[in-house]
Design a protein around this motif. Structure first.
Motif, mmCIF file in Angstrom:
data_model
loop_
_atom_site.group_PDB
_atom_site.id
_atom_site.type_symbol
_atom_site.label_atom_id
_atom_site.label_comp_id
_atom_site.label_asym_id
_atom_site.label_seq_id
_atom_site.Cartn_x
_atom_site.Cartn_y
_atom_site.Cartn_z
ATOM 1 N N GLU A 59 0.747 -1.273 -0.028
ATOM 2 C CA GLU A 59 0.070 0.139 0.024
ATOM 3 C C GLU A 59 0.764 1.408 0.059
ATOM 4 O O GLU A 59 0.528 2.184 -0.691
ATOM 5 C CB GLU A 59 -1.049 -0.016 1.060
ATOM 6 C CG GLU A 59 -1.961 -1.066 1.192
ATOM 7 C CD GLU A 59 -2.955 -0.935 2.262
ATOM 8 O OE1 GLU A 59 -2.854 -0.210 3.252
ATOM 9 O OE2 GLU A 59 -3.685 -2.163 2.666
ATOM 10 N N THR A 62 2.763 1.539 -3.385
ATOM 11 C CA THR A 62 1.868 1.925 -4.747
ATOM 12 C C THR A 62 1.175 3.227 -4.284
ATOM 13 O O THR A 62 0.157 3.515 -4.979
ATOM 14 C CB THR A 62 0.715 0.973 -4.901
ATOM 15 O OG1 THR A 62 0.039 0.390 -3.847
ATOM 16 C CG2 THR A 62 1.537 -0.529 -5.383
ATOM 17 N N ASP A 63 1.542 3.932 -3.321
ATOM 18 C CA ASP A 63 1.052 5.537 -3.152
ATOM 19 C C ASP A 63 1.699 6.326 -3.975
ATOM 20 O O ASP A 63 2.893 6.713 -3.628
ATOM 21 C CB ASP A 63 1.097 5.704 -1.579
ATOM 22 C CG ASP A 63 0.575 7.119 -1.245
ATOM 23 O OD1 ASP A 63 -0.330 7.642 -1.945
ATOM 24 O OD2 ASP A 63 1.201 7.773 0.030
ATOM 25 N N GLU A 67 -2.603 12.499 -8.050
ATOM 26 C CA GLU A 67 -3.978 11.849 -8.583
ATOM 27 C C GLU A 67 -3.491 11.189 -9.970
ATOM 28 O O GLU A 67 -3.826 10.209 -10.519
ATOM 29 C CB GLU A 67 -5.123 12.752 -8.490
ATOM 30 C CG GLU A 67 -5.655 12.684 -7.248
ATOM 31 C CD GLU A 67 -6.806 13.709 -7.455
ATOM 32 O OE1 GLU A 67 -7.788 13.732 -8.355
ATOM 33 O OE2 GLU A 67 -7.152 14.235 -6.305
ATOM 34 N N GLN A 70 -1.378 8.224 -9.847
ATOM 35 C CA GLN A 70 -2.165 7.233 -9.120
ATOM 36 C C GLN A 70 -2.904 6.372 -10.362
ATOM 37 O O GLN A 70 -2.943 5.336 -10.308
ATOM 38 C CB GLN A 70 -2.844 7.690 -8.042
ATOM 39 C CG GLN A 70 -3.258 6.498 -7.432
ATOM 40 C CD GLN A 70 -2.283 5.652 -6.700
ATOM 41 O OE1 GLN A 70 -1.613 6.155 -6.000
ATOM 42 N NE2 GLN A 70 -2.231 4.309 -6.966
ATOM 43 N N ALA A 71 -3.413 7.590 -11.200
ATOM 44 C CA ALA A 71 -4.176 6.890 -12.105
ATOM 45 C C ALA A 71 -3.518 6.006 -13.035
ATOM 46 O O ALA A 71 -3.961 5.122 -13.681
ATOM 47 C CB ALA A 71 -5.084 8.171 -12.872
ATOM 48 N N ASP A 74 -2.520 2.864 -11.481
ATOM 49 C CA ASP A 74 -3.884 1.837 -11.443
ATOM 50 C C ASP A 74 -4.060 1.309 -12.597
ATOM 51 O O ASP A 74 -4.553 0.204 -13.013
ATOM 52 C CB ASP A 74 -4.941 2.587 -10.854
ATOM 53 C CG ASP A 74 -4.735 2.854 -9.478
ATOM 54 O OD1 ASP A 74 -3.754 2.437 -8.737
ATOM 55 O OD2 ASP A 74 -5.461 3.805 -8.946
ATOM 56 N N ARG A 75 -4.169 2.137 -13.855
ATOM 57 C CA ARG A 75 -4.540 1.846 -15.324
ATOM 58 C C ARG A 75 -3.280 0.672 -15.672
ATOM 59 O O ARG A 75 -3.984 -0.437 -16.049
ATOM 60 C CB ARG A 75 -4.583 3.015 -15.979
ATOM 61 C CG ARG A 75 -4.879 2.633 -17.721
ATOM 62 C CD ARG A 75 -4.767 3.722 -18.724
ATOM 63 N NE ARG A 75 -5.467 4.788 -17.801
ATOM 64 C CZ ARG A 75 -5.013 5.983 -18.237
ATOM 65 N NH1 ARG A 75 -4.117 6.380 -18.940
ATOM 66 N NH2 ARG A 75 -5.585 7.108 -17.750
ATOM 67 N N MET A 77 -1.374 -1.284 -13.666
ATOM 68 C CA MET A 77 -1.691 -2.626 -13.179
ATOM 69 C C MET A 77 -3.131 -3.229 -13.313
ATOM 70 O O MET A 77 -2.810 -4.758 -13.331
ATOM 71 C CB MET A 77 -1.673 -2.254 -11.513
ATOM 72 C CG MET A 77 -0.107 -1.952 -10.724
ATOM 73 S SD MET A 77 -0.310 -1.272 -9.256
ATOM 74 C CE MET A 77 -0.682 -2.585 -8.430
ATOM 75 N N ARG A 78 -3.986 -2.741 -13.696
ATOM 76 C CA ARG A 78 -5.275 -3.208 -14.209
ATOM 77 C C ARG A 78 -4.920 -3.928 -15.517
ATOM 78 O O ARG A 78 -5.343 -5.017 -15.788
ATOM 79 C CB ARG A 78 -6.415 -2.192 -14.305
ATOM 80 C CG ARG A 78 -7.252 -2.082 -13.168
ATOM 81 C CD ARG A 78 -8.577 -1.532 -13.427
ATOM 82 N NE ARG A 78 -8.386 -0.053 -14.335
ATOM 83 C CZ ARG A 78 -8.117 0.866 -13.634
ATOM 84 N NH1 ARG A 78 -7.843 1.119 -12.365
ATOM 85 N NH2 ARG A 78 -7.874 2.125 -14.467
ATOM 86 N N GLN A 108 6.599 -1.851 -11.367
ATOM 87 C CA GLN A 108 5.661 -2.284 -12.089
ATOM 88 C C GLN A 108 5.574 -2.527 -13.427
ATOM 89 O O GLN A 108 5.484 -3.662 -14.210
ATOM 90 C CB GLN A 108 4.284 -1.283 -12.021
ATOM 91 C CG GLN A 108 3.738 -1.555 -10.673
ATOM 92 C CD GLN A 108 3.237 -2.837 -10.176
ATOM 93 O OE1 GLN A 108 2.588 -3.458 -10.864
ATOM 94 N NE2 GLN A 108 3.488 -3.194 -8.793
#
Length: 189
Positions: A59, A62-63, A67, A70-71, A74-75, A77-78, A108
């Motif tokens: 956590e 990956t902070d 924003e 982070q986007a 997250d994109r 990693m998804r 990542q």
């Protein structure tokens, strides 16, 4: 295209990239929290407790700095989770360009390249991750696996030993157990 035109275009692209990187704030400093978690995981009594502590570490890693970062993380990693490796690389390339001092972007991207069996590219990003975050256990274990994939077993063994010194509960610990491919020399079955 003339050489001068090429140089001008390259200079403009470089300055645009620098401006984007300058817009990214410094990554959050979670070093004190991570130190506490390293102490906790070393003292963990079982795998379940260690897994919970490890999740807390992830956590923090990956902070992202803001924003937008982070986007992108997250994109990426998804996309990776959905086996869309090209989409993941696109998002993570953009993240690394935007936030070149954020270790998890490199980590990542290394993971995606590892899954693609592009071990040399993964190793470059893992080394950069570790320059930025020397105690990043995920990057250390990823580097050990990458080196193993490249057939560099002695170096992989040394890196995994360093990772296990930080987190003795890593799932990769079986690789260093007696009979494992990264067992200490002389401890084969």
């Amino acid at each position: 295209m003339s050489r001068l035109s090429f140089i001008l275009i390259a200079a403009l692209a470089l300055s645009a990239g620098m401006a984007r990187a300058a817009d990214c704030p410094a990554p959050p400093d979670h070093s004190d929290q991570l130190e506490g978690l390293f102490a906790q995981i070393s003292a963990a009594e079982n795998d379940m407790d260690a897994r919970e502590i490890s999740n807390q570490m992830w956590e923090l890693w990956t902070d992202a700095p803001d924003e937008a970062a982070q986007a992108l993380l997250d994109r990426g990693m998804r996309a990776r989770s959905g086996y869309d490796f090209l989409g993941a690389l696109d998002a993570l390339d953009r993240l690394v360009e935007y936030c070149p001092d954020y270790a998890e972007g490199y980590n990542q991207r290394a993971f995606v390249n590892f899954l693609r069996h592009d071990f040399p590219a993964a190793l470059v990003d893992l080394n950069r991750t570790l320059e930025l975050s020397p105690r990043h256990v995920g990057a250390l274990s990823g580097k050990a696996l990458t080196l193993m994939g490249m057939g560099e077993l002695d170096e992989a063994r040394a890196v995994l030993t360093a990772a296990l010194a930080l987190n003795p509960w890593l799932s990769e610990r079986h690789l260093a157990a007696p009979g494992g491919p990264l067992a200490p020399v002389g401890e084969d079955l």
